[in-house]
Design a protein around this motif. Structure first.
Motif, PDB file in Angstrom:
ATOM      1  N   CYS A 176      20.897  20.417  99.296  1.00 44.31           N
ATOM      2  CA  CYS A 176      20.405  19.144  98.287  1.00 44.31           C
ATOM      3  C   CYS A 176      21.096  19.866  96.639  1.00 44.31           C
ATOM      4  CB  CYS A 176      19.736  18.173  97.990  1.00 44.31           C
ATOM      5  SG  CYS A 176      19.521  17.121  99.730  1.00 44.31           S
ATOM      6  N   ARG A 177      22.105  20.169  96.173  1.00 44.29           N
ATOM      7  CA  ARG A 177      22.501  21.271  94.729  1.00 44.29           C
ATOM      8  C   ARG A 177      23.003  20.226  94.124  1.00 44.29           C
ATOM      9  NH1 ARG A 177      19.639  25.280  95.140  1.00 44.29           N
ATOM     10  NH2 ARG A 177      20.318  26.132  93.583  1.00 44.29           N
ATOM     11  N   THR A 178      23.548  19.121  94.453  1.00 44.57           N
ATOM     12  CA  THR A 178      24.008  18.861  92.648  1.00 44.57           C
ATOM     13  C   THR A 178      22.732  17.116  92.922  1.00 44.57           C
ATOM     14  OG1 THR A 178      25.804  19.046  93.262  1.00 44.57           O
ATOM     15  CG2 THR A 178      25.342  16.665  91.871  1.00 44.57           C
ATOM     16  N   ILE A 179      21.746  17.481  91.804  1.00 43.07           N
ATOM     17  CA  ILE A 179      21.151  16.005  91.511  1.00 43.07           C
ATOM     18  C   ILE A 179      21.320  15.070  90.544  1.00 43.07           C
ATOM     19  CG2 ILE A 179      18.493  16.104  91.217  1.00 43.07           C
ATOM     20  CD1 ILE A 179      18.450  19.036  91.751  1.00 43.07           C
TER      21      ILE A 179
ATOM     22  N   TYR B 264      14.260  22.595  83.823  1.00 42.71           N
ATOM     23  CA  TYR B 264      13.609  23.318  85.163  1.00 42.71           C
ATOM     24  C   TYR B 264      15.148  23.415  85.949  1.00 42.71           C
ATOM     25  CZ  TYR B 264      10.959  25.374  88.977  1.00 42.71           C
ATOM     26  OH  TYR B 264      10.678  25.977  89.976  1.00 42.71           O
ATOM     27  N   MET B 265      15.045  22.473  86.848  1.00 42.61           N
ATOM     28  CA  MET B 265      15.838  22.224  87.992  1.00 42.61           C
ATOM     29  C   MET B 265      16.907  22.985  87.884  1.00 42.61           C
ATOM     30  SD  MET B 265      14.454  21.701  90.572  1.00 42.61           S
ATOM     31  CE  MET B 265      14.917  21.269  91.602  1.00 42.61           C
ATOM     32  N   GLN B 266      17.741  22.824  86.212  1.00 39.03           N
ATOM     33  CA  GLN B 266      18.930  22.789  85.975  1.00 39.03           C
ATOM     34  C   GLN B 266      18.990  24.665  85.347  1.00 39.03           C
ATOM     35  OE1 GLN B 266      20.173  22.067  81.681  1.00 39.03           O
ATOM     36  NE2 GLN B 266      21.726  21.211  82.805  1.00 39.03           N
ATOM     37  N   ALA B 267      17.582  25.333  85.206  1.00 37.87           N
ATOM     38  CA  ALA B 267      17.482  26.839  85.194  1.00 37.87           C
ATOM     39  C   ALA B 267      17.316  27.113  86.203  1.00 37.87           C
ATOM     40  CB  ALA B 267      16.732  26.921  84.204  1.00 37.87           C
ATOM     41  N   GLN B 268      17.169  26.555  87.244  1.00 39.70           N
ATOM     42  CA  GLN B 268      17.085  26.987  89.125  1.00 39.70           C
ATOM     43  C   GLN B 268      18.047  26.752  89.160  1.00 39.70           C
ATOM     44  OE1 GLN B 268      14.560  28.662  90.112  1.00 39.70           O
ATOM     45  NE2 GLN B 268      13.257  28.033  87.613  1.00 39.70           N
ATOM     46  N   GLY B 269      18.969  26.888  88.846  1.00 34.80           N
ATOM     47  CA  GLY B 269      20.548  26.602  89.123  1.00 34.80           C
ATOM     48  C   GLY B 269      21.025  25.683  90.482  1.00 34.80           C
ATOM     49  N   TYR B 270      20.386  23.963  89.837  1.00 37.24           N
ATOM     50  CA  TYR B 270      21.115  22.837  90.678  1.00 37.24           C
ATOM     51  C   TYR B 270      21.849  22.439  89.675  1.00 37.24           C
ATOM     52  CZ  TYR B 270      17.590  23.556  94.245  1.00 37.24           C
ATOM     53  OH  TYR B 270      16.875  24.156  95.309  1.00 37.24           O
TER      54      TYR B 270
ATOM     55  N   SER C 285      14.258  31.738  96.201  1.00 35.71           N
ATOM     56  CA  SER C 285      15.927  31.327  94.458  1.00 35.71           C
ATOM     57  C   SER C 285      17.448  31.703  94.498  1.00 35.71           C
ATOM     58  CB  SER C 285      15.286  32.383  93.686  1.00 35.71           C
ATOM     59  OG  SER C 285      15.785  32.384  92.200  1.00 35.71           O
ATOM     60  N   PRO C 286      18.130  30.502  94.134  1.00 41.39           N
ATOM     61  CA  PRO C 286      19.485  30.813  94.109  1.00 41.39           C
ATOM     62  C   PRO C 286      20.189  31.294  93.419  1.00 41.39           C
ATOM     63  CG  PRO C 286      19.027  28.473  93.080  1.00 41.39           C
ATOM     64  CD  PRO C 286      17.554  29.054  93.898  1.00 41.39           C
TER      65      PRO C 286
END
Length: 152
Positions: free
Chosen positions: A18-21, A40-46, A146-147
């Protein structure tokens, strides 16, 4: 109906696939938990899609008044809920209607009947968990890779 994945596999599966939240209740105020978790999730590439009828943009992303409106413009994989437990049933109904893969209710948020409805419709469900905390734990334990960071 129980989730098709055992609990030990559910969280890594959601965070891998699930890459788009869509973050329902995402506040534009940096001191709020929803902002911190989404950042945080945005910084992880989501990809983060804010759902807040009172915001125009959050974290550089266009905010939508509802999941249904957001889904007209974006493919949403995961619905992350920052709403009170009693507000969850209509969010779950929208998540089902837009074809989300999963619903994640943050710490302190749960609604067993809505969760059962989501699972019966084929969605993976997590209740009373923090997306950021679980991501960090899985990443540090090696259960999640880590993506690559998204460049927009």
């Amino acid at each position: 109906m129980n989730s098709p994945l055992p609990p030990a596999q559910r969280l890594p599966h959601i965070l891998t696939h699930c890459r788009t939240i869509a973050v329902v209740g995402l506040s534009p105020q940096p001191h709020r938990s929803s902002f911190d978790v989404a950042r945080y999730m945005q910084a992880q590439g989501y990809r983060i899609i804010p759902v807040n009828p009172n915001a125009i943009t959050v974290l550089g992303e266009k905010a939508y008044a509802s999941l249904s409106e957001a889904a007209q413009h974006e493919k949403i994989d995961l619905v992350n809920c920052f709403r009170r437990s009693e507000d969850i049933p209509p969010v779950v109904d929208e998540a089902i209607a837009i074809g989300a893969q999963a619903v994640w209710m943050q710490l302190g948020i749960s609604h067993p009947a809505a969760a059962a409805k989501a699972e019966a419709a084929g969605l993976l469900v997590v209740q009373d968990h923090c997306l950021k905390i679980d991501h960090r734990v899985l990443l540090s334990s090696g259960l999640l890779s880590s993506p690559p960071i998204r460049v927009t």
